[in-house]
Design a protein around this motif. Structure first.
Motif, PDB file in Angstrom:
ATOM      1  N   GLY A  68      10.334  10.785  -0.736  1.00  0.00           N
ATOM      2  CA  GLY A  68      10.753  10.983   0.641  1.00  0.00           C
ATOM      3  C   GLY A  68      10.007  10.091   1.619  1.00  0.00           C
ATOM      4  O   GLY A  68      10.405   9.967   2.777  1.00  0.00           O
ATOM      5  N   ARG A  69       8.941   9.452   1.185  1.00  0.00           N
ATOM      6  CA  ARG A  69       8.183   8.561   2.058  1.00  0.00           C
ATOM      7  C   ARG A  69       8.894   7.219   2.179  1.00  0.00           C
ATOM      8  O   ARG A  69       9.669   6.829   1.317  1.00  0.00           O
ATOM      9  CB  ARG A  69       6.763   8.372   1.516  1.00  0.00           C
ATOM     10  CG  ARG A  69       5.994   9.672   1.409  1.00  0.00           C
ATOM     11  CD  ARG A  69       4.644   9.480   0.755  1.00  0.00           C
ATOM     12  NE  ARG A  69       3.776   8.585   1.512  1.00  0.00           N
ATOM     13  CZ  ARG A  69       2.493   8.389   1.233  1.00  0.00           C
ATOM     14  NH1 ARG A  69       1.923   9.037   0.202  1.00  0.00           N
ATOM     15  NH2 ARG A  69       1.754   7.569   1.963  1.00  0.00           N
ATOM     16  N   ARG A  70       8.606   6.506   3.262  1.00  0.00           N
ATOM     17  CA  ARG A  70       9.222   5.212   3.496  1.00  0.00           C
ATOM     18  C   ARG A  70       8.147   4.195   3.898  1.00  0.00           C
ATOM     19  O   ARG A  70       7.123   4.564   4.477  1.00  0.00           O
ATOM     20  CB  ARG A  70      10.291   5.293   4.591  1.00  0.00           C
ATOM     21  CG  ARG A  70      11.462   6.192   4.243  1.00  0.00           C
ATOM     22  CD  ARG A  70      12.279   5.615   3.107  1.00  0.00           C
ATOM     23  NE  ARG A  70      13.429   6.456   2.775  1.00  0.00           N
ATOM     24  CZ  ARG A  70      13.415   7.375   1.822  1.00  0.00           C
ATOM     25  NH1 ARG A  70      12.303   7.585   1.111  1.00  0.00           N
ATOM     26  NH2 ARG A  70      14.494   8.091   1.557  1.00  0.00           N
TER      27      ARG A  70
ATOM     28  N   ARG B 228       0.834  -1.215   0.000  1.00  0.00           N
ATOM     29  CA  ARG B 228       0.000   0.000   0.000  1.00  0.00           C
ATOM     30  C   ARG B 228       0.864   1.258   0.000  1.00  0.00           C
ATOM     31  O   ARG B 228       0.571   2.229  -0.711  1.00  0.00           O
ATOM     32  CB  ARG B 228      -0.927  -0.013   1.216  1.00  0.00           C
ATOM     33  CG  ARG B 228      -2.090  -0.980   1.109  1.00  0.00           C
ATOM     34  CD  ARG B 228      -3.161  -0.644   2.137  1.00  0.00           C
ATOM     35  NE  ARG B 228      -2.622  -0.714   3.488  1.00  0.00           N
ATOM     36  CZ  ARG B 228      -2.695  -1.780   4.269  1.00  0.00           C
ATOM     37  NH1 ARG B 228      -3.273  -2.882   3.823  1.00  0.00           N
ATOM     38  NH2 ARG B 228      -2.187  -1.765   5.486  1.00  0.00           N
ATOM     39  N   GLU B 229       1.942   1.236   0.799  1.00  0.00           N
ATOM     40  CA  GLU B 229       2.796   2.424   0.864  1.00  0.00           C
ATOM     41  C   GLU B 229       3.524   2.640  -0.457  1.00  0.00           C
ATOM     42  O   GLU B 229       3.671   3.781  -0.920  1.00  0.00           O
ATOM     43  CB  GLU B 229       3.801   2.268   2.004  1.00  0.00           C
ATOM     44  CG  GLU B 229       4.640   3.509   2.264  1.00  0.00           C
ATOM     45  CD  GLU B 229       3.804   4.700   2.692  1.00  0.00           C
ATOM     46  OE1 GLU B 229       4.244   5.839   2.472  1.00  0.00           O
ATOM     47  OE2 GLU B 229       2.700   4.489   3.243  1.00  0.00           O
ATOM     48  N   MET B 230       3.981   1.550  -1.079  1.00  0.00           N
ATOM     49  CA  MET B 230       4.636   1.685  -2.381  1.00  0.00           C
ATOM     50  C   MET B 230       3.663   2.212  -3.427  1.00  0.00           C
ATOM     51  O   MET B 230       4.034   3.032  -4.286  1.00  0.00           O
ATOM     52  CB  MET B 230       5.202   0.338  -2.819  1.00  0.00           C
ATOM     53  CG  MET B 230       6.407  -0.120  -2.009  1.00  0.00           C
ATOM     54  SD  MET B 230       7.832   0.987  -2.175  1.00  0.00           S
ATOM     55  CE  MET B 230       8.242   0.741  -3.896  1.00  0.00           C
ATOM     56  N   ALA B 231       2.408   1.747  -3.378  1.00  0.00           N
ATOM     57  CA  ALA B 231       1.400   2.275  -4.307  1.00  0.00           C
ATOM     58  C   ALA B 231       1.160   3.756  -4.063  1.00  0.00           C
ATOM     59  O   ALA B 231       1.013   4.547  -5.008  1.00  0.00           O
ATOM     60  CB  ALA B 231       0.096   1.486  -4.158  1.00  0.00           C
ATOM     61  N   ALA B 232       1.141   4.173  -2.788  1.00  0.00           N
ATOM     62  CA  ALA B 232       0.960   5.593  -2.477  1.00  0.00           C
ATOM     63  C   ALA B 232       2.156   6.417  -2.951  1.00  0.00           C
ATOM     64  O   ALA B 232       1.993   7.533  -3.459  1.00  0.00           O
ATOM     65  CB  ALA B 232       0.754   5.761  -0.966  1.00  0.00           C
ATOM     66  N   ILE B 233       3.362   5.871  -2.783  1.00  0.00           N
ATOM     67  CA  ILE B 233       4.547   6.590  -3.255  1.00  0.00           C
ATOM     68  C   ILE B 233       4.518   6.743  -4.765  1.00  0.00           C
ATOM     69  O   ILE B 233       4.839   7.815  -5.313  1.00  0.00           O
ATOM     70  CB  ILE B 233       5.819   5.831  -2.807  1.00  0.00           C
ATOM     71  CG1 ILE B 233       5.966   5.904  -1.283  1.00  0.00           C
ATOM     72  CG2 ILE B 233       7.065   6.403  -3.479  1.00  0.00           C
ATOM     73  CD1 ILE B 233       7.101   5.053  -0.739  1.00  0.00           C
ATOM     74  N   THR B 234       4.098   5.679  -5.455  1.00  0.00           N
ATOM     75  CA  THR B 234       4.009   5.756  -6.917  1.00  0.00           C
ATOM     76  C   THR B 234       2.979   6.791  -7.350  1.00  0.00           C
ATOM     77  O   THR B 234       3.210   7.542  -8.302  1.00  0.00           O
ATOM     78  CB  THR B 234       3.637   4.373  -7.486  1.00  0.00           C
ATOM     79  OG1 THR B 234       4.613   3.421  -7.069  1.00  0.00           O
ATOM     80  CG2 THR B 234       3.584   4.406  -9.001  1.00  0.00           C
ATOM     81  N   ALA B 235       1.860   6.829  -6.649  1.00  0.00           N
ATOM     82  CA  ALA B 235       0.804   7.770  -7.022  1.00  0.00           C
ATOM     83  C   ALA B 235       1.204   9.209  -6.727  1.00  0.00           C
ATOM     84  O   ALA B 235       0.914  10.120  -7.510  1.00  0.00           O
ATOM     85  CB  ALA B 235      -0.496   7.420  -6.301  1.00  0.00           C
TER      86      ALA B 235
ATOM     87  N   LEU C  18      14.563   3.041  -1.817  1.00  0.00           N
ATOM     88  CA  LEU C  18      13.882   4.338  -1.972  1.00  0.00           C
ATOM     89  C   LEU C  18      14.830   5.494  -1.673  1.00  0.00           C
ATOM     90  O   LEU C  18      14.794   6.531  -2.360  1.00  0.00           O
ATOM     91  CB  LEU C  18      12.661   4.397  -1.037  1.00  0.00           C
ATOM     92  CG  LEU C  18      11.476   3.515  -1.429  1.00  0.00           C
ATOM     93  CD1 LEU C  18      10.416   3.542  -0.332  1.00  0.00           C
ATOM     94  CD2 LEU C  18      10.868   3.983  -2.754  1.00  0.00           C
ATOM     95  N   ALA C  19      15.677   5.315  -0.647  1.00  0.00           N
ATOM     96  CA  ALA C  19      16.629   6.376  -0.325  1.00  0.00           C
ATOM     97  C   ALA C  19      17.627   6.577  -1.459  1.00  0.00           C
ATOM     98  O   ALA C  19      17.937   7.724  -1.838  1.00  0.00           O
ATOM     99  CB  ALA C  19      17.361   6.044   0.980  1.00  0.00           C
ATOM    100  N   ALA C  20      18.129   5.468  -2.012  1.00  0.00           N
ATOM    101  CA  ALA C  20      19.060   5.586  -3.131  1.00  0.00           C
ATOM    102  C   ALA C  20      18.372   6.195  -4.349  1.00  0.00           C
ATOM    103  O   ALA C  20      18.965   7.020  -5.063  1.00  0.00           O
ATOM    104  CB  ALA C  20      19.623   4.201  -3.481  1.00  0.00           C
ATOM    105  N   LEU C  21      17.122   5.822  -4.577  1.00  0.00           N
ATOM    106  CA  LEU C  21      16.385   6.374  -5.707  1.00  0.00           C
ATOM    107  C   LEU C  21      16.121   7.858  -5.508  1.00  0.00           C
ATOM    108  O   LEU C  21      16.254   8.655  -6.451  1.00  0.00           O
ATOM    109  CB  LEU C  21      15.065   5.613  -5.866  1.00  0.00           C
ATOM    110  CG  LEU C  21      14.192   6.007  -7.055  1.00  0.00           C
ATOM    111  CD1 LEU C  21      14.937   5.782  -8.372  1.00  0.00           C
ATOM    112  CD2 LEU C  21      12.887   5.215  -7.052  1.00  0.00           C
ATOM    113  N   GLU C  22      15.775   8.224  -4.274  1.00  0.00           N
ATOM    114  CA  GLU C  22      15.557   9.645  -3.992  1.00  0.00           C
ATOM    115  C   GLU C  22      16.829  10.445  -4.217  1.00  0.00           C
ATOM    116  O   GLU C  22      16.805  11.535  -4.810  1.00  0.00           O
ATOM    117  CB  GLU C  22      15.062   9.812  -2.557  1.00  0.00           C
ATOM    118  CG  GLU C  22      14.790  11.267  -2.177  1.00  0.00           C
ATOM    119  CD  GLU C  22      14.428  11.409  -0.713  1.00  0.00           C
ATOM    120  OE1 GLU C  22      13.854  12.449  -0.341  1.00  0.00           O
ATOM    121  OE2 GLU C  22      14.736  10.488   0.069  1.00  0.00           O
TER     122      GLU C  22
END
Length: 487
Positions: free
Chosen positions: A241-243, A229-236, A264-268
């Motif tokens: 910056g979210r984890r 769910r969190e990954m879907a929210a980050i994508t949307a 996610l940190a490396a991607l950010e």
């Protein structure tokens, strides 16, 4: 089946079902074998009792058996003819002959069987012996009995039996075979009861296993659903910056969450670096383009005011910057260096000899007659040397020295020293960032866009080496390029 929980529950249920079915079959086989063995033992005891009586010369009609309804007996001679049967035995199978009517008189001259079932002629058998006269004593066969399964009808009731066959020799020297049976009803009832219990309990147990597996899997995968769910929210939201939430446990799911957050940190960081790179590149390109456009517009209105050397300088600067940006883009895309063997000592001499217009003469320190070979791209390594020499020329007061030497484990070190102000320890990593200038000497007008050292380090890393900065003997900066030697 798309659900992991459903697949896990189905798989666990199938495994348990196979295990239970296998165990149930094994239990039934062992139980049947044990009960059949007990029935066989009972039949053997009865058969040996009858055989013992025959060995003592007891006439056929005087044979006694225990519980004749449960233990039918059939006695046959060497030719397979029935000579005696137990009382009320009406049919039999599994003993080799299905006859239940004796065909011979008793050994003592009397006729019939112990139950007078189908007696033969009343006279003697021609041997002149009296019924009560049993001369001598016979013997029983001490060998193991033979066993077989069959059926018998006693007093109108048909049932399955386990038969034991024992041989005996009468006092008259006649060899007889005693077939005695023990009922298999107890074995069949016990096996049937256990089988029915298993068939009744197996579905219930499988339902319990499926339900427990479903609930346990659901609980175990709950953190995974939170991560999804969190990954879907980050994508949307495109908010890097979210984890994702990290469970307190130390299992695979917790490691997955930590790895996801690290990714996610490396991607950010990568996206932020790319944004900064694009912004800096746009800013760097804007200046020469604007200057070149201004000069061309002035030349269009007043040809006599055209600053041709300045336009050429801006064009060259623009071309150099575009080449640097293109090289950085290729390095960021993971371009691998070539596999050419390059002699760094020779490359250093050629690169220094090419720089005829430098402000300060470059001193070369390379041992004669030695080869310092590495594997990589000759053009990219030449670019690294050129950038390091350019940087030294801008900062040196009066001396620039480049040297090549062998390092441990077959490595090669290229050092570039200058006698300038040096690099403060706190800034020695920052100068390798893109578009970074530490002082006025690194101004645009002085020719630097802040990409030379960044390109040099990226190329060094792509070649499996390092590029660091320290303090030179003269107090200036010393840049050291370390590369692994060629195999």
């Amino acid at each position: 089946m798309s659900s992991v929980r459903a697949r896990a529950a189905l798989g666990a249920t199938a495994v348990v079902a196979l295990a239970l079915v296998g165990a149930g079959i094994a239990v039934l086989l062992v139980l049947r074998a044990n009960l059949t063995g007990q029935a066989g033992l009972q039949a053997e005891v009865v058969a040996r009792e009858v055989a013992g009586q025959l060995a003592l010369g007891v006439p056929y009609d005087g044979l006694e058996t225990r519980d004749e309804e449960d233990h039918p007996v059939q006695v046959t001679d060497e030719e397979g003819r029935v000579v005696a049967v137990s009382k009320d035995l009406q049919a039999i199978s599994g003993t080799g002959t299905d006859r239940v009517v004796p065909v011979r008189p008793s050994v003592t001259g009397s006729s019939g069987s112990s139950g007078s079932s189908g007696s033969s002629d009343d006279g003697d058998d021609g041997d002149g012996d009296d019924d009560s006269a049993a001369p001598g004593r016979g013997e029983t066969d001490p060998d193991d009995a033979d066993f077989s399964n069959g059926t018998a009808t006693v007093d109108g009731e048909r049932a399955d039996y386990r038969f034991a066959s024992v041989r005996a020799t009468t006092p008259a020297g006649e060899t007889l075979t005693v077939h005695a049976g023990a009922p298999l009803a107890a074995e069949q009832q016990a096996v049937g009861t256990v089988r029915d219990s298993m068939l009744t309990g197996l579905p219930v147990l499988l339902l319990v296993v499926a339900g427990v597996t479903w609930l346990v899997t659901r609980r175990a995968l709950r953190p995974v659903e939170g991560i999804r769910r969190e990954m879907a929210a980050i994508t949307a939201s495109e908010d890097l910056g979210r984890r994702v939430p990290e469970p307190d446990a130390r299992d695979e799911i917790a490691r997955l969450a930590r790895t996801t957050n690290e990714t996610l940190a490396a991607l950010e960081s990568s996206v932020e670096r790319q944004r900064r790179f694009v912004a800096d590149a746009s800013h760097e390109l804007r200046s020469p383009i604007a200057s070149l456009r201004t000069q061309l517009e002035v030349a269009a209105a007043h040809p006599e005011l055209l600053d041709l050397p300045g336009a050429v300088a801006d064009t060259v600067r623009l071309q150099t910057l575009a080449a640097d940006l293109l090289l950085l883009a290729r390095l960021d895309a993971g371009e691998r260096p070539g596999g050419t063997r390059v002699d760094l000592g020779r490359l250093v001499r050629e690169e220094v000899a090419r720089r005829t217009g430098d402000r300060i003469a470059v001193t070369v320190s390379v041992p004669e007659g030695e080869r310092f070979e590495v594997t990589g791209s000759r053009g990219q390594l030449a670019r690294v040397l050129g950038n390091l020499l350019d940087n030294a020329e801008r900062h040196a007061r009066g001396a620039v020295e480049v040297g090549v030497r062998a390092a441990g484990r077959g490595g090669v070190v290229v050092s570039v020293d200058d006698d300038g102000a040096g690099v403060p320890p706190g800034q020695r990593e920052r100068i390798f960032e893109r578009f970074v200038r530490l002082d006025d000497a690194r101004s645009r007008d002085d020719g630097g866009a802040g990409l030379g050292l960044a390109i040099a380090r990226d190329v060094a890393v792509r070649h499996g080496g390092t590029l660091t900065v320290g303090e030179a003997r003269e107090g200036g900066a010393r840049f050291e390029l370390r590369l692994p030697g060629a195999d």
